[in-house]
Design a protein around this motif. Structure first.
Motif, PDB file in Angstrom:
ATOM      1  N   LYS B 101       0.793  -1.070  -0.057  1.00 18.62           N
ATOM      2  CA  LYS B 101       0.071   0.109   0.006  1.00 18.62           C
ATOM      3  C   LYS B 101       0.924   1.214  -0.062  1.00 18.62           C
ATOM      4  CE  LYS B 101      -4.462  -1.032   1.934  1.00 18.62           C
ATOM      5  NZ  LYS B 101      -5.100  -1.113   3.364  1.00 18.62           N
ATOM      6  N   ILE B 102       1.840   1.371   0.852  1.00 18.79           N
ATOM      7  CA  ILE B 102       2.637   2.364   1.143  1.00 18.79           C
ATOM      8  C   ILE B 102       3.396   2.618  -0.372  1.00 18.79           C
ATOM      9  CG2 ILE B 102       4.723   3.311   2.241  1.00 18.79           C
ATOM     10  CD1 ILE B 102       3.455   2.247   4.706  1.00 18.79           C
ATOM     11  N   GLN B 103       3.910   1.715  -0.892  1.00 17.14           N
ATOM     12  CA  GLN B 103       4.550   1.810  -2.205  1.00 17.14           C
ATOM     13  C   GLN B 103       3.818   2.419  -3.302  1.00 17.14           C
ATOM     14  OE1 GLN B 103       7.646  -0.700  -3.572  1.00 17.14           O
ATOM     15  NE2 GLN B 103       7.472  -1.901  -1.672  1.00 17.14           N
ATOM     16  N   MET B 104       2.443   1.854  -3.276  1.00 21.05           N
ATOM     17  CA  MET B 104       1.583   2.537  -4.296  1.00 21.05           C
ATOM     18  C   MET B 104       1.277   3.938  -3.968  1.00 21.05           C
ATOM     19  SD  MET B 104       1.424  -0.096  -6.268  1.00 21.05           S
ATOM     20  CE  MET B 104       0.463   0.610  -7.385  1.00 21.05           C
ATOM     21  N   TRP B 105       1.138   4.211  -2.744  1.00 22.15           N
ATOM     22  CA  TRP B 105       0.652   5.648  -2.453  1.00 22.15           C
ATOM     23  C   TRP B 105       2.129   6.723  -2.706  1.00 22.15           C
ATOM     24  CZ3 TRP B 105      -1.386   3.876   2.823  1.00 22.15           C
ATOM     25  CH2 TRP B 105      -2.851   3.419   2.927  1.00 22.15           C
ATOM     26  N   ALA B 106       3.100   5.841  -2.269  1.00 23.54           N
ATOM     27  CA  ALA B 106       4.295   6.894  -2.679  1.00 23.54           C
ATOM     28  C   ALA B 106       4.595   6.957  -4.294  1.00 23.54           C
ATOM     29  CB  ALA B 106       5.548   6.205  -2.213  1.00 23.54           C
ATOM     30  N   SER B 108       1.888   7.337  -6.363  1.00 18.50           N
ATOM     31  CA  SER B 108       0.842   8.144  -7.032  1.00 18.50           C
ATOM     32  C   SER B 108       0.515   9.395  -6.077  1.00 18.50           C
ATOM     33  CB  SER B 108      -0.513   7.170  -6.945  1.00 18.50           C
ATOM     34  OG  SER B 108      -0.601   6.808  -5.405  1.00 18.50           O
ATOM     35  N   GLY B 109       1.723   9.706  -5.560  1.00 20.92           N
ATOM     36  CA  GLY B 109       1.496  10.815  -4.362  1.00 20.92           C
ATOM     37  C   GLY B 109       0.425  11.079  -3.494  1.00 20.92           C
ATOM     38  N   GLN B 110       0.040  10.093  -2.948  1.00 17.59           N
ATOM     39  CA  GLN B 110      -1.116  10.061  -1.972  1.00 17.59           C
ATOM     40  C   GLN B 110      -0.763   9.301  -0.569  1.00 17.59           C
ATOM     41  OE1 GLN B 110      -3.623   7.111  -4.276  1.00 17.59           O
ATOM     42  NE2 GLN B 110      -4.935   8.842  -4.714  1.00 17.59           N
ATOM     43  N   LEU B 111       0.574   9.719  -0.195  1.00 19.57           N
ATOM     44  CA  LEU B 111       0.763   9.276   1.140  1.00 19.57           C
ATOM     45  C   LEU B 111       0.171   9.925   2.143  1.00 19.57           C
ATOM     46  CD1 LEU B 111       4.749   9.046   0.535  1.00 19.57           C
ATOM     47  CD2 LEU B 111       3.281   6.992   1.206  1.00 19.57           C
ATOM     48  N   PRO B 112       0.015   9.324   3.215  1.00 17.43           N
ATOM     49  CA  PRO B 112      -0.581  10.154   4.603  1.00 17.43           C
ATOM     50  C   PRO B 112       0.610  10.951   5.002  1.00 17.43           C
ATOM     51  CG  PRO B 112      -0.611   7.704   4.859  1.00 17.43           C
ATOM     52  CD  PRO B 112      -0.047   8.013   3.698  1.00 17.43           C
ATOM     53  N   ASP B 113       0.246  11.743   5.844  1.00 15.69           N
ATOM     54  CA  ASP B 113       1.019  12.821   6.724  1.00 15.69           C
ATOM     55  C   ASP B 113       2.258  12.200   7.380  1.00 15.69           C
ATOM     56  OD1 ASP B 113      -0.484  14.835   5.528  1.00 15.69           O
ATOM     57  OD2 ASP B 113      -1.620  15.102   7.527  1.00 15.69           O
ATOM     58  N   ILE B 114       1.775  11.113   7.832  1.00 16.88           N
ATOM     59  CA  ILE B 114       2.701  10.058   8.724  1.00 16.88           C
ATOM     60  C   ILE B 114       2.444   8.825   8.284  1.00 16.88           C
ATOM     61  CG2 ILE B 114       3.713   9.366  11.048  1.00 16.88           C
ATOM     62  CD1 ILE B 114       2.213  11.672  12.374  1.00 16.88           C
ATOM     63  N   PHE B 115       3.486   7.867   8.067  1.00 20.65           N
ATOM     64  CA  PHE B 115       3.156   6.703   7.824  1.00 20.65           C
ATOM     65  C   PHE B 115       4.125   5.633   8.319  1.00 20.65           C
ATOM     66  CE2 PHE B 115       6.129   5.760   4.327  1.00 20.65           C
ATOM     67  CZ  PHE B 115       6.505   7.213   3.750  1.00 20.65           C
ATOM     68  N   ALA B 116       3.755   4.342   8.940  1.00 21.27           N
ATOM     69  CA  ALA B 116       4.772   3.582   9.353  1.00 21.27           C
ATOM     70  C   ALA B 116       5.104   2.570   8.522  1.00 21.27           C
ATOM     71  CB  ALA B 116       4.080   2.855  10.656  1.00 21.27           C
ATOM     72  N   ILE B 117       6.473   2.123   8.454  1.00 16.35           N
ATOM     73  CA  ILE B 117       7.026   0.966   7.633  1.00 16.35           C
ATOM     74  C   ILE B 117       8.440   0.534   8.108  1.00 16.35           C
ATOM     75  CG2 ILE B 117       7.749   2.234   5.799  1.00 16.35           C
ATOM     76  CD1 ILE B 117       6.815   0.335   3.845  1.00 16.35           C
ATOM     77  N   ASP B 118       8.709  -0.537   7.797  1.00 15.57           N
ATOM     78  CA  ASP B 118      10.228  -0.907   8.037  1.00 15.57           C
ATOM     79  C   ASP B 118      10.860  -1.093   6.800  1.00 15.57           C
ATOM     80  OD1 ASP B 118       8.336  -3.016   7.388  1.00 15.57           O
ATOM     81  OD2 ASP B 118      10.102  -4.440   7.928  1.00 15.57           O
ATOM     82  N   ALA B 119      11.394   0.104   6.234  1.00 12.92           N
ATOM     83  CA  ALA B 119      12.010   0.293   4.883  1.00 12.92           C
ATOM     84  C   ALA B 119      13.452   0.785   5.119  1.00 12.92           C
ATOM     85  CB  ALA B 119      11.138   1.501   4.319  1.00 12.92           C
ATOM     86  N   VAL B 120      14.074   0.969   6.058  1.00 16.30           N
ATOM     87  CA  VAL B 120      15.676   1.138   6.388  1.00 16.30           C
ATOM     88  C   VAL B 120      16.445   0.334   5.374  1.00 16.30           C
ATOM     89  CG1 VAL B 120      17.531   1.358   7.734  1.00 16.30           C
ATOM     90  CG2 VAL B 120      15.467   2.615   8.386  1.00 16.30           C
ATOM     91  N   GLY B 121      17.228   0.680   4.502  1.00 18.25           N
ATOM     92  CA  GLY B 121      18.138  -0.195   3.848  1.00 18.25           C
ATOM     93  C   GLY B 121      17.563  -0.515   2.441  1.00 18.25           C
ATOM     94  N   THR B 122      16.221  -0.406   2.409  1.00 13.39           N
ATOM     95  CA  THR B 122      15.525  -0.786   1.013  1.00 13.39           C
ATOM     96  C   THR B 122      15.913   0.138  -0.158  1.00 13.39           C
ATOM     97  OG1 THR B 122      13.709   0.308   1.499  1.00 13.39           O
ATOM     98  CG2 THR B 122      14.087  -2.009   2.146  1.00 13.39           C
ATOM     99  N   GLN B 123      15.716  -0.499  -1.411  1.00 17.45           N
ATOM    100  CA  GLN B 123      16.009   0.198  -2.601  1.00 17.45           C
ATOM    101  C   GLN B 123      15.022   1.541  -2.815  1.00 17.45           C
ATOM    102  OE1 GLN B 123      16.166  -1.718  -6.363  1.00 17.45           O
ATOM    103  NE2 GLN B 123      16.447  -3.617  -5.058  1.00 17.45           N
ATOM    104  N   TYR B 124      13.594   1.067  -2.100  1.00 18.04           N
ATOM    105  CA  TYR B 124      12.639   2.143  -2.308  1.00 18.04           C
ATOM    106  C   TYR B 124      12.828   3.368  -1.389  1.00 18.04           C
ATOM    107  CZ  TYR B 124      10.176  -0.978   0.779  1.00 18.04           C
ATOM    108  OH  TYR B 124       9.893  -1.949   2.031  1.00 18.04           O
ATOM    109  N   GLN B 125      13.172   2.945  -0.053  1.00 12.44           N
ATOM    110  CA  GLN B 125      13.607   3.913   0.711  1.00 12.44           C
ATOM    111  C   GLN B 125      14.589   4.883   0.533  1.00 12.44           C
ATOM    112  OE1 GLN B 125      16.396   4.140   3.347  1.00 12.44           O
ATOM    113  NE2 GLN B 125      15.462   5.174   5.079  1.00 12.44           N
TER     114      GLN B 125
END
Lengths: 322, 543
Positions: B101-106, B108-125
């Motif tokens: 979900k977060i990757q899709m929102w990112a 399409s420019g639809q991210l919430p103001d704050i969001f939680a994910i474990d992404a440190v070190g990933t390509q997308y982060q």
């Protein structure tokens, strides 16, 4: 005999009866009907054709802040990467093998079932079997996979039977040599009933008098099937074969089925293009441009297969789709 | 006839209108995401109350709907949000699809103001940071508690060109506490019934215990050996046999580096890997590991362990999960008269072939808060103020212990709980508000802390972590190499748990199969990545 198959006749008669007039005049004459089609056309334009601009991403590297249109072009770089990606190669061949094998193992089954059910003289039994065999189609793969995993697990029925005959328990879901047959069998089990409906409908359209006449002439059951039922089914089979081949790489290598049943020990034989795109895009975080290129390759192969199947159907003497 | 035509036309217009309405209806996420809510940056000139203007902040968090609905029933959480004049707007994430979900929102420019994910070190982060998807944190000097929070070495190391883009959810004060993140619990009652009298300390003793339980099957339930809640955890246990630095959180991007034969390599590819893999395979072949381990699901694994169908369970979340997922949800109903701590034991790190007692090694945090780049500085300031407060001693005490004088009192500097009932039930949103910023799981390993409600389990928990800190040591590795960015490394993932599973279930000998796996990694650029990392490490003076 062939005239009893009704699909072509109305088309021919329409052609001969329709007065010759320009397209503009026809549209004007049937303007309200055309107006009713308009929303559908708009829907297709908006939701099916407009999003196709996203295909350009296959030639770009995706930039979050620029979006699809603003992302920089990279030419054929994504396609070049594809050729050197061992995981893609594995997924590609798995997709081809699984799809073709599903076509071979599954496609004749609903036809055979339809003929068998058609031959059932007792209507109640026929309905009973039809209902039982159609029912799995309505259960999602998420639920079905849970059931299948339970059946094939260590304590499941499958292993209990194996142990009864003195064999060692093992789960075919984690066995590279057994996983694909599980896919084929479960696919047939889920879809055979549903897919047979259309063939049953085609059989129902055959004039029963033909069967009666053949019976009077002394034709046995097999002869009746061969000379009356099969010609009545042939055109339906051809159209459905084309449709199935067209969707071979999507529905044939059904994402839901594989995704819910597979695990890392069988990735080498089960990871298809769809599951590979999903895993790489969302689990690992691959570039959307590269993943689009993978999708484009899949679509091109589907297109080639569709064209081949259509040509084949025409060679069989059927009409084909175009 | 004319009427008929009008009717047809009306029908067409209705259809057309409904299509257009449908087209316009798909912007729900957008409304939540980029919106600045009721923010009106220019509407207030007040200097006495910086939070005078109400502010709506959209929040993408696991089960956000339910968590935020609880705010109404929680006077403490309400009080905190009122203090900052914030209304939280939920954007739901589930554990099954949050990454997607977060990757899709990112995208399409639809991210919430704050969001939680474990992404440190990933390509997308990395792309989020480089391509302006997430907002950089402002100067932290204005937020002293947050600034202090960023002093921890592995959190400090997250800076990119002197800026931070995320607030990681800290769990533990040091890496030693990672021992809690991959724990093996075993059925001591079954072991005793099978004739075992000594708790296992070495791998051989552990195997002997599992073997005794499986072979004697004391309750006649076809008991299996070791199982797990998810296969992602496998590396967290099996690498401990002489190759502990290889333990990974399952993300594929947190692999750690060690120096071997004069150069840095990912610890997974160390010479020590093969004996660890062989040990695992031997256990599997002896029937000491659940044959269905590749197909496990968390709930079923807990059920099987509690029901006595599995002798041992590898799981995450330490004693907090032992209390909630096993004791609260299952054990106390299944065995109301049986003390769980008498029947279930936590496996202490086993003595490996190197003579060391090793435990899993992760980061001190799990998952992070990110902030959409679409939010303005004023909103960012309000969010930082909230985060700072939750991390402050006052905020921590309020959200953990409740209200002083009502729920607890201070006696000789110690907190003494007054409230007899469950604080989680009394304040159902407080923990969520605390977790939004940081888990601070280590706070629960304290006899004064009510988070682990069962006092017997709490005592075990406190003793366990004390024992870990006194009896184990973390081997050397440099976290800077894990965070290092190089062209090949940024795209490189090591999903070691998948590899372990393949080896375990394969019919091929361990060594040849492992070699083929390593060759696959080489085909994906392993050697090139090692070269790049060593070169960059040399440039940066990392020895």
């Amino acid at each position: 005999m062939a005239d009893s198959v009704t699909t072509r006749t109305p088309k021919r008669s329409l052609k001969t009866l329709a007065p010759k007039q320009s397209l503009g005049k026809t549209i004007l004459q049937y303007k309200y009907f055309y107006l009713m089609v308009l929303p559908v056309l708009i829907w297709y334009a908006l939701f099916s054709y407009a999003p196709m601009y996203g295909v350009t991403l296959a030639f770009k590297t995706f930039n979050y802040s620029e979006g699809i249109l603003g992302s920089p072009w990279v030419g054929l770089e994504n396609f070049q990467t594809l050729l050197t990606d061992p995981d893609f190669r594995k997924a590609f061949w798995n997709t081809v093998i699984i799809s073709l094998m599903k076509l071979v193992t599954h496609f004749p089954m609903p036809i055979i079932l339809a003929i068998v059910l058609y031959e059932f003289s007792r209507t109640k039994m026929k309905r009973f079997f039809q209902t039982i065999l159609t029912f799995p189609h309505f259960i999602s793969w998420v639920v079905l996979s849970g059931i299948i995993i339970n059946i094939l697990s260590k304590d499941g029925i499958y292993n209990q039977i194996i142990m009864l005959f003195g064999g060692d328990p093992n789960s075919p879901l984690v066995d590279e040599s057994a996983f694909r047959p599980v896919l084929y069998i479960t696919h047939v089990w889920r879809e055979i009933g549903w897919d047979s409906i259309i063939y049953l409908a085609a059989l129902a359209g055959i004039n029963p008098e033909l069967f009666e006449a053949a019976e009077v002439d002394g034709a046995n059951r097999f002869r009746r099937l061969l000379n009356i039922a099969w010609p009545g089914l042939k055109s339906t089979v051809a159209v459905l074969l084309i449709l199935q081949v067209g969707q071979l790489l999507t529905q044939g290598s059904s994402f839901e089925q594989i995704f819910n049943l597979y695990s890392s020990p069988v990735y080498s034989v089960a990871d298809t293009i769809d599951t590979y795109i999903y895993r790489t895009s969302f689990t690992i975080g691959g570039d959307f441009g590269y993943m689009t290129a993978v999708g484009v390759v899949k679509s091109i192969i589907s297109l080639i297969l569709l064209w081949a199947a259509n040509t084949f159907a025409k060679k069989m003497g059927e009409e084909g789709l175009y | 006839m004319h009427r008929k035509k009008i009717m047809t036309l009306a029908l067409c217009i209705t259809l057309f209108a409904s299509v257009l309405t449908a087209c316009g209806g798909g912007n729900n996420g957008k409304g939540q995401a980029g919106s600045n809510g009721e923010t009106s940056p220019n509407s207030s000139n007040s200097t006495d109350n910086p939070y005078k203007d109400p502010m709506t902040i959209s929040l993408g968090f696991w089960d956000a709907d339910a968590e935020i609905a609880n705010l109404e029933k929680d006077p403490i959480a309400k009080q905190v949000l009122e203090k900052f004049n914030i209304t939280l707007k939920p954007v739901n994430l589930s554990w099954d699809d949050y990454t997607q979900k977060i990757q899709m929102w990112a995208a399409s420019g639809q991210l919430p103001d704050i969001f939680a994910i474990d992404a440190v070190g990933t390509q997308y982060q990395r792309k989020w940071v480089n391509q302006g998807v997430v907002k950089a944190l402002p100067d932290l000097s204005k937020y002293p508690n947050l600034a202090k929070y960023f002093e921890s070495p592995d959190i400090k190391g997250l800076g990119v060109d002197g800026k931070y883009y995320t607030v990681p959810r800290r769990m533990f004060p040091s890496v030693d506490w990672s021992a809690l993140d991959r724990m093996v619990f075993y059925r001591w009652d079954l072991a005793q019934k099978a004739g075992i009298t000594k708790e296992p300390e070495t791998w051989q003793e552990f195997e002997a215990m599992l073997d005794a339980i499986v072979k004697s099957d004391p309750e006649g339930k076809h008991v299996t050996g070791l199982t797990t809640t998810t296969t992602k955890m496998l590396g967290g246990f099996f690498w401990l046999y002489g190759n502990p630095v290889a333990t990974s959180d399952g993300s594929g991007s947190d692999f750690k580096w060690i120096k071997e034969d004069g150069k840095f390599i990912p610890a997974v590819f160390s010479k020590n890997a093969l004996p660890a893999l062989q040990n695992m395979k031997n256990m599997y072949e002896k029937g000491l590991i659940d044959p269905d381990i590749a197909l496990v699901k968390p709930a079923e694994s807990y059920d099987n362990f509690v029901a006595g169908k599995a002798a041992a369970l590898l799981s995450g979340g330490g004693f907090i999960n032992l209390n909630s997922d096993m004791y609260e949800k299952r054990w106390k109903t299944a065995y109301p008269d049986k003390d769980m701590t008498e029947s279930v034991k936590a496996l202490k790190p086993l003595i490996g072939p190197d003579g060391e007692r090793s435990h899993s090694i992760f980061k001190t945090y799990w998952s992070e808060s990110y902030f959409s780049n679409k939010i303005d500085d004023k909103k960012m300031d309000r969010i930082m103020a909230l985060y700072d407060y939750v991390l402050s001693p006052e905020g921590k005490d309020l959200l953990t212990y409740g209200i002083e004088g009502v729920d607890y009192k201070l006696e000789n500097g110690q907190k003494v709980v007054i409230e007899k009932g469950s604080l989680n039930e009394k304040y159902p949103a407080s923990r969520f508000l605390k977790n939004l910023v940081a888990y601070e799981t280590s706070d629960s390993y304290n006899m004064d802390n009510p988070t682990i409600a069962n006092e017997g389990i709490r005592k075990e928990a406190v003793d366990y972590i004390d024992w870990i800190q006194n009896n184990t040591k973390v081997p050397e590795y440099d976290i800077r190499l894990t965070y290092m960015s190089t062209p090949t490394k940024d795209k490189f993932t090591v999903l070691d748990h998948d590899d372990l599973l393949k080896i375990m279930l394969s019919k091929e000998p361990v060594e040849s199969y492992w070699n083929s796996i390593v060759n696959d990694y080489k085909a994906k650029g392993l050697d090139k990545m090692i070269e790049e990392v060593n070169e960059k490490a040399k440039e940066q003076g990392i020895e």
